[in-house]
Motif scaffolding. Sequence first.
Motif, PDB file in Angstrom:
ATOM      1  N   SER A  19       0.901  -0.985  -0.069  1.00 60.99           N
ATOM      2  CA  SER A  19      -0.152  -0.028   0.176  1.00 60.99           C
ATOM      3  C   SER A  19       0.913   0.898   0.112  1.00 60.99           C
ATOM      4  O   SER A  19       0.421   2.286  -0.413  1.00 60.99           O
ATOM      5  N   ASN A  20       2.146   1.037   0.127  1.00 63.33           N
ATOM      6  CA  ASN A  20       3.078   2.472   0.964  1.00 63.33           C
ATOM      7  C   ASN A  20       3.453   2.512  -0.999  1.00 63.33           C
ATOM      8  O   ASN A  20       3.667   3.579  -1.596  1.00 63.33           O
ATOM      9  N   ASN A  34       1.084   4.231  -3.050  1.00 60.35           N
ATOM     10  CA  ASN A  34       0.781   5.661  -2.908  1.00 60.35           C
ATOM     11  C   ASN A  34       1.860   6.751  -2.978  1.00 60.35           C
ATOM     12  O   ASN A  34       1.785   7.754  -3.398  1.00 60.35           O
ATOM     13  N   LEU A  49       1.073   6.888  -6.671  1.00 61.19           N
ATOM     14  CA  LEU A  49      -0.575   7.755  -7.135  1.00 61.19           C
ATOM     15  C   LEU A  49       0.880   9.398  -6.598  1.00 61.19           C
ATOM     16  O   LEU A  49       0.358  10.102  -8.016  1.00 61.19           O
ATOM     17  N   LEU A  50       2.140   9.172  -5.624  1.00 68.33           N
ATOM     18  CA  LEU A  50       2.621  10.727  -5.405  1.00 68.33           C
ATOM     19  C   LEU A  50       3.064  11.004  -7.194  1.00 68.33           C
ATOM     20  O   LEU A  50       2.683  12.103  -7.043  1.00 68.33           O
ATOM     21  N   GLN A  62      -2.897  14.074  -4.339  1.00 73.49           N
ATOM     22  CA  GLN A  62      -2.415  14.076  -3.025  1.00 73.49           C
ATOM     23  C   GLN A  62      -4.048  13.646  -2.770  1.00 73.49           C
ATOM     24  O   GLN A  62      -3.695  12.927  -1.068  1.00 73.49           O
ATOM     25  N   LEU A 108      -4.520  10.451  -2.567  1.00 71.30           N
ATOM     26  CA  LEU A 108      -3.129   9.750  -1.970  1.00 71.30           C
ATOM     27  C   LEU A 108      -3.655   9.748  -0.515  1.00 71.30           C
ATOM     28  O   LEU A 108      -3.621   8.722  -0.160  1.00 71.30           O
ATOM     29  N   LEU A 109      -4.208  10.654  -0.112  1.00 74.26           N
ATOM     30  CA  LEU A 109      -4.759  11.045   1.077  1.00 74.26           C
ATOM     31  C   LEU A 109      -5.903   9.901   1.231  1.00 74.26           C
ATOM     32  O   LEU A 109      -6.176   9.690   2.683  1.00 74.26           O
ATOM     33  N   THR A 110      -6.775  10.029   1.182  1.00 75.63           N
ATOM     34  CA  THR A 110      -7.594   8.814   0.685  1.00 75.63           C
ATOM     35  C   THR A 110      -6.751   7.286   0.784  1.00 75.63           C
ATOM     36  O   THR A 110      -7.966   6.784   1.790  1.00 75.63           O
ATOM     37  N   ALA A 111      -6.138   7.343   0.065  1.00 78.57           N
ATOM     38  CA  ALA A 111      -5.758   6.089   0.016  1.00 78.57           C
ATOM     39  C   ALA A 111      -4.897   5.772   1.785  1.00 78.57           C
ATOM     40  O   ALA A 111      -5.190   4.366   1.888  1.00 78.57           O
ATOM     41  N   ILE A 112      -4.810   6.563   1.837  1.00 80.94           N
ATOM     42  CA  ILE A 112      -3.656   6.064   3.401  1.00 80.94           C
ATOM     43  C   ILE A 112      -4.249   5.668   4.676  1.00 80.94           C
ATOM     44  O   ILE A 112      -4.615   5.309   5.021  1.00 80.94           O
TER      45      ILE A 112
END
Lengths: 576, 222
Positions: free
Chosen positions: B38-39, B42, B45-46, B73, B76-80
């Motif tokens: 998952s990282n 992320n 996506l970045l 971003q 990304l935030l949602t995914a995190i």
Amino acid sequence: MNTEFLNFTPLAVLIPFFGAGFAFAFYRNKSAQRAITIGALVLTVILEVTMLSHVWNGGAHAIHLAGWPAPFGIVMVIDRFAALMLVVSSIITLCVLLYAVGQGAAEEKDDSGPVSIFYPTYLILVAGVSNAFLAGDLFNLYVGFEIFLTASYVLLTLGGGESRIRAGVTYVVVSIVSSMLFLITIGMIYAATGTVNLADLALRLADLDPSTQLTLHVMLLVAFGIKAAVFPLAFWLPDSYPTAPAPVTAVFAGLLTKVGIYAMIRTETLLFPGERINTALMIVAALTMIVGILGALAQADIKRMLSFTLISHIGYLVFGLALSSIIGMAATIYYVAHHITIQTTLFLVTGLIERRSGTSNVLRLGGLAKISPVLGLLFFIPAMNLAGIPPFSGFVGKLGMMQGGIAENTWITWTLVIASVVTSLLTLMAVARIWTRGFWRKPEDADETPERQLMSKTLAHSRAANKRYLPMSMVAPTAALVAMSLAFSVFAGPLMDFSRAAAQDMYERTPYLEAVFGPDRTEGVRDELEEFAATFLIDYELDDGGAAEHAPVETSLQPDDEAADVVPEITDGDDQ
Amino acid sequence: MTVNLTLLVLMGALFAIGIYLLLERSLTRVLLGIILISNGVNLLLLHTAGRAGLAPIYDPDISAEEYLDPLPQALLLTAIVIAFALVSFMLALIYRSWVLARQDELADDEEDRRIASYANVHDTEEDAELATETTEFADDTDSSGRQLLNPRRGVDEVAGTDAADEAPASGAMHADQLDVTIGAGRADGPPRQVPADPDVEPTAEPDTDPAEDPDPTEGGQR
């Protein structure tokens, strides 16, 4: 057309969410929780039925959340297909909820712990599913998927017994991996096109390099394929679904895989129209059908057997999708709605069988038809429907797909038509096995020791026990679903017309784009899109009062007019 | 589009290690794999935002190309957040699995095995009794050498190393695999003591480990 009302579309997601919030707040008060949950779902059903009536006669409507214009803000789009899915899914979830309430009331003793979680989580599941159906951009689709998947993790492991944890781990890990794949694809699509809005992508993806398009297309299909349980990616389903409580399995089996199929259909028609990978899709569809149903034949447990038939019938949907013709898509849309209902009903009935007899293992069942004729009827109708026996809706849907396949008239579609007939027969065999073993033979003849609940002294004794084991509050919702599945056959004509119109809209794509962008931007590409959509029209003359459309018996004999223009490559010789 | 090579290499490494861990049988490692993947996602996506730029706060003097694309971003935030929720749920599942069965690994599906036994299909690779490597969180003995509550690992290791003698039916290949599995487990774990006397074990086993004797008919029903 009055579209004012459709501006309330986001409520289809919001009502269940707020319901879930309130249900959590009342976690101590079970009856309040129950009332809130049922109330929220009834409201949702009413709202969605009204929405369906608004889009019945016309196109799509987009709601720009918070007023941001299309490619930048979040859009929710409701068109015919989405509205139909919403209505079917919310009616199903309402019936399953009533069934679960009935079961909870019947098993009052041990519902202290997890049930306070059940209602709110269930509503979140409904909200997630609605969100996925309405999503107008890929990322919102992802969020919708995550919402209902997370809720489904909780529901699947409800109570936290050992077998559920075991099944839950497989399910959670597989789902997370597929979500990661979906997210990676979203990232790559954004990198390639600079947008995640579905309508915007529909215009921009076509400009990409064909090989890039193919990569993105296949990645997206794999991600959805895992969620939809398409053959090589379906291994997780029969392991994880049957362990959950009956209502949970029912709603999972009916809805969750279909959301995957919905996403496939949506992206396949909107983002990647065309026939590039149709042959691959059809091979996958045939394998899904055959392997799934062979798996079902090997099972002794009804729930597991039904899970395998679920996989097998996903194959039909992929087949209809891969046809890339309006008649095939119309049949697919109809079949999705039919299959959601039927699969849910069968799992609910299995829950009833399990309650009545203490097991869902056919080897230990017997005599149910005599003990409870109502149960027999409730099982028989959806089972025959699943197998596609003529008066029922399963037959109508399958017939439509086969018509599409025959009209397309290539070797692969003929293979698919044969595979779907074989699968249909094998499905009949699988359900007939349950029927003869579970319902017709005497309990004494069971292969293994029959359950004690089936061995009452006299028929009067066992009929009396029915009241205790099969409370009206559980039988009634099941019966309602059976009635709904019958309604699919009774109203097959209007429904098929509706799904034809939906399919036409989806291939033309202009209604969707116009709803999202407004007429200005769509006008420039309208001609191009309509011309493109015309290639999907393998269709019949419409000036004979619909006779050819609903009973095109001559299609297999005269494939050389329109059909031959569209698919000139390889024609099968044996039908001339 | 410009891509930062360091981040790209890092992303590749995260995916590679994550997928490797995901293939393990131990649930904790699977979880670690999920976290790494998952990282990696992320980071991907970045990347899609392209080269670093100015903060996207509108200023009429700055041309559009100077800004950084803010949308990735947001994604990304949602995914995190979603990944965080999923990881915590997985942790809860693993903990529950540990509490119930004292094991930290993926169990087999009993119903699958039963169906396979119907057809008399015996796949030496799939159906062999695997050397179950339970966990790395418990030692078999305490500091003074007494048996602890969870003696399972010791049992299995004995069963595993002796499998070549005890299970002639499954053949030599089977034994090799077992050795490999156990060897791999040992390579990165702390050294464990293998109980010297296998006769002691069977008495301790049944009551401490409910996972060991499941009812085959119950597996698929609940």
